[in-house]
Design a protein around this motif. Structure first.
Motif, PDB file in Angstrom:
ATOM      1  N   GLY A 178       0.798  -1.215   0.000  1.00 22.28           N
ATOM      2  CA  GLY A 178       0.000   0.000   0.000  1.00 22.28           C
ATOM      3  C   GLY A 178       0.831   1.266   0.000  1.00 22.28           C
ATOM      4  O   GLY A 178       1.968   1.294   0.494  1.00 22.28           O
ATOM      5  N   THR A 179       0.254   2.320  -0.566  1.00 20.55           N
ATOM      6  CA  THR A 179       0.822   3.668  -0.507  1.00 20.55           C
ATOM      7  C   THR A 179      -0.318   4.645  -0.215  1.00 20.55           C
ATOM      8  O   THR A 179      -1.465   4.259  -0.087  1.00 20.55           O
ATOM      9  N   HIS A 180       0.032   5.920  -0.066  1.00 16.13           N
ATOM     10  CA  HIS A 180      -0.891   7.048   0.071  1.00 16.13           C
ATOM     11  C   HIS A 180      -0.887   7.687   1.453  1.00 16.13           C
ATOM     12  O   HIS A 180      -0.954   8.908   1.554  1.00 16.13           O
ATOM     13  N   THR A 181      -0.831   6.919   2.540  1.00 18.36           N
ATOM     14  CA  THR A 181      -0.945   7.550   3.866  1.00 18.36           C
ATOM     15  C   THR A 181       0.377   8.128   4.359  1.00 18.36           C
ATOM     16  O   THR A 181       0.385   8.899   5.321  1.00 18.36           O
ATOM     17  N   HIS A 182       1.495   7.761   3.719  1.00 15.49           N
ATOM     18  CA  HIS A 182       2.833   8.288   4.029  1.00 15.49           C
ATOM     19  C   HIS A 182       3.381   7.809   5.365  1.00 15.49           C
ATOM     20  O   HIS A 182       4.454   8.261   5.787  1.00 15.49           O
ATOM     21  N   VAL A 183       2.689   6.910   6.034  1.00 17.84           N
ATOM     22  CA  VAL A 183       3.143   6.401   7.330  1.00 17.84           C
ATOM     23  C   VAL A 183       3.418   4.904   7.193  1.00 17.84           C
ATOM     24  O   VAL A 183       2.498   4.126   6.930  1.00 17.84           O
ATOM     25  N   PRO A 184       4.673   4.456   7.377  1.00 17.89           N
ATOM     26  CA  PRO A 184       4.963   3.027   7.217  1.00 17.89           C
ATOM     27  C   PRO A 184       4.307   2.200   8.310  1.00 17.89           C
ATOM     28  O   PRO A 184       4.314   2.572   9.482  1.00 17.89           O
ATOM     29  N   THR A 185       3.736   1.083   7.927  1.00 18.31           N
ATOM     30  CA  THR A 185       3.060   0.218   8.888  1.00 18.31           C
ATOM     31  C   THR A 185       3.931  -0.979   9.237  1.00 18.31           C
ATOM     32  O   THR A 185       4.782  -1.394   8.453  1.00 18.31           O
ATOM     33  N   ALA A 186       3.685  -1.531  10.418  1.00 17.53           N
ATOM     34  CA  ALA A 186       4.531  -2.611  10.953  1.00 17.53           C
ATOM     35  C   ALA A 186       3.902  -3.976  10.775  1.00 17.53           C
ATOM     36  O   ALA A 186       4.095  -4.873  11.594  1.00 17.53           O
ATOM     37  N   ASP A 187       3.119  -4.144   9.692  1.00 11.92           N
ATOM     38  CA  ASP A 187       2.415  -5.408   9.491  1.00 11.92           C
ATOM     39  C   ASP A 187       2.962  -6.202   8.306  1.00 11.92           C
ATOM     40  O   ASP A 187       2.240  -7.020   7.718  1.00 11.92           O
ATOM     41  N   THR A 188       4.219  -5.997   7.956  1.00 15.84           N
ATOM     42  CA  THR A 188       4.825  -6.702   6.829  1.00 15.84           C
ATOM     43  C   THR A 188       4.722  -8.207   7.037  1.00 15.84           C
ATOM     44  O   THR A 188       5.087  -8.727   8.092  1.00 15.84           O
ATOM     45  N   ALA A 201       3.753   1.444   2.669  1.00 15.63           N
ATOM     46  CA  ALA A 201       5.215   1.464   2.624  1.00 15.63           C
ATOM     47  C   ALA A 201       5.799   2.682   3.304  1.00 15.63           C
ATOM     48  O   ALA A 201       6.992   2.719   3.607  1.00 15.63           O
ATOM     49  N   GLY A 202       4.980   3.712   3.548  1.00 13.29           N
ATOM     50  CA  GLY A 202       5.503   4.975   4.052  1.00 13.29           C
ATOM     51  C   GLY A 202       5.910   5.873   2.906  1.00 13.29           C
ATOM     52  O   GLY A 202       5.634   5.591   1.746  1.00 13.29           O
ATOM     53  N   PHE A 203       6.593   6.980   3.247  1.00 16.30           N
ATOM     54  CA  PHE A 203       6.944   7.921   2.193  1.00 16.30           C
ATOM     55  C   PHE A 203       8.424   8.249   2.228  1.00 16.30           C
ATOM     56  O   PHE A 203       9.159   7.883   3.152  1.00 16.30           O
ATOM     57  N   THR A 204       8.865   8.958   1.191  1.00 13.89           N
ATOM     58  CA  THR A 204      10.249   9.413   1.092  1.00 13.89           C
ATOM     59  C   THR A 204      10.210  10.923   0.968  1.00 13.89           C
ATOM     60  O   THR A 204       9.875  11.466  -0.091  1.00 13.89           O
ATOM     61  N   GLY A 205      10.491  11.608   2.084  1.00 15.62           N
ATOM     62  CA  GLY A 205      10.369  13.059   2.107  1.00 15.62           C
ATOM     63  C   GLY A 205      10.787  13.626   3.446  1.00 15.62           C
ATOM     64  O   GLY A 205      11.471  12.950   4.229  1.00 15.62           O
ATOM     65  N   PRO A 206      10.381  14.865   3.752  1.00 12.64           N
ATOM     66  CA  PRO A 206      10.844  15.561   4.957  1.00 12.64           C
ATOM     67  C   PRO A 206      10.517  14.803   6.241  1.00 12.64           C
ATOM     68  O   PRO A 206       9.360  14.445   6.479  1.00 12.64           O
ATOM     69  N   HIS A 207      11.531  14.597   7.060  1.00 13.80           N
ATOM     70  CA  HIS A 207      11.353  13.846   8.306  1.00 13.80           C
ATOM     71  C   HIS A 207      10.609  14.670   9.348  1.00 13.80           C
ATOM     72  O   HIS A 207       9.744  14.153  10.066  1.00 13.80           O
ATOM     73  N   ARG A 208      10.919  15.966   9.450  1.00 15.16           N
ATOM     74  CA  ARG A 208      10.271  16.842  10.435  1.00 15.16           C
ATOM     75  C   ARG A 208       9.065  17.506   9.775  1.00 15.16           C
ATOM     76  O   ARG A 208       9.081  18.688   9.441  1.00 15.16           O
TER      77      ARG A 208
END
Length: 263
Positions: A178-188, A201-208
């Protein structure tokens, strides 16, 4: 065996910059890299500069999502299939929608062989825009017998919809990420039929940031209940991805990957 890396939504210039710095070092570990470029252009959509940066970093395929049409550039990019291997959501209802919703690649593996990998992009419908049914769209696509190993990027809001599609496709595709929410989930996990799944999967962008945006904009929107302009956050960035080992349309392994810049 195919060694595949899937990188979550690239967000704005900070995401593109980190991708360009970090992905080339990972490239030798993988046979193929898929990158979601949904938010690569200023947080919304994909333009030529962003697409070129993603390909230059090592991506073999770019997937999209609900902001696919935000920049006019994307229409010409989709015509240049050799330079920009883009896959937009499959389940747009209009058969005349530009671009393609899936694409097959003959990938050279580390062992010297060649394996067919098909990348599919889907949009969810829960809390999202009106599109055709992604479950039916995949059922129709999987009636083909020439797809090889199938990877699905499901761009969706609801965790239940993502999980339901993964279970529906279990044993028929190698991975649903999945994508879109920008928050990686721990259910792999790998489902019983051999399909790898992770809700996001989470996102690739600004950490703060708040899912990529400078925190001030979202905070003011919540405080005042009025629209506020969102801007791409600065500072160090993070890269979130999923590492996969796939063979004969099954997953052998699935593992979360995260890198956060210092600073």
């Amino acid at each position: 065996m195919l060694r595949v890396l899937f990188v979550g939504d690239v967000y704005g210039q900070p995401g593109r910059k980190l991708l360009g710095q970090h992905l080339p070092g990972l490239r030798p570990e993988f046979d193929f890299i898929i990158v979601n470029g949904e938010n690569a252009a200023g947080g919304f959509g994909l333009h030529r500069e962003a697409a070129a940066a993603i390909v230059a970093a090592g991506a073999g395929c770019i997937t999209l999502g609900n902001h696919a049409w935000h920049h006019k550039d994307v229409f010409s990019l989709m015509l240049d299939e050799q330079q920009f291997p883009i896959v937009r959501p499959l389940n747009y209802a209009d058969p005349g929608t530009p671009g393609v919703g899936w694409r097959s690649f003959d990938v050279k593996t580390a062992s010297g062989g060649t394996e067919r990998l098909t990348v599919v992009n889907l949009l969810g419908r829960v809390f999202m825009e009106a599109v055709a049914n992604p479950f039916q769209a995949m059922d129709d696509l999987l009636a083909r017998d020439d797809l090889g190993t199938v990877f699905v990027d499901l761009h969706a809001e609801a965790t239940s919809e993502k999980a339901a599609l993964a279970w529906h496709l279990d044993g028929r595709v190698a991975a649903v990420i999945g994508t879109h929410t920008h928050v990686p989930t721990a259910d792999t996990r790998i489902l019983p039929g051999g399909t790898a799944f992770q809700t996001d999967a989470g996102f690739t962008g600004p950490h703060r940031s708040i899912i990529g945006a400078d925190p001030e904009g979202p905070i003011q929107k919540f405080l005042t209940e009025r629209p506020h302009r969102f801007s791409v956050a600065g500072g160090p960035a993070e890269l979130n991805a999923v590492r996969l080992e796939l063979e004969s349309n099954r997953a052998l392994s699935a593992e979360r990957y995260r890198y956060v810049e210092e600073g």
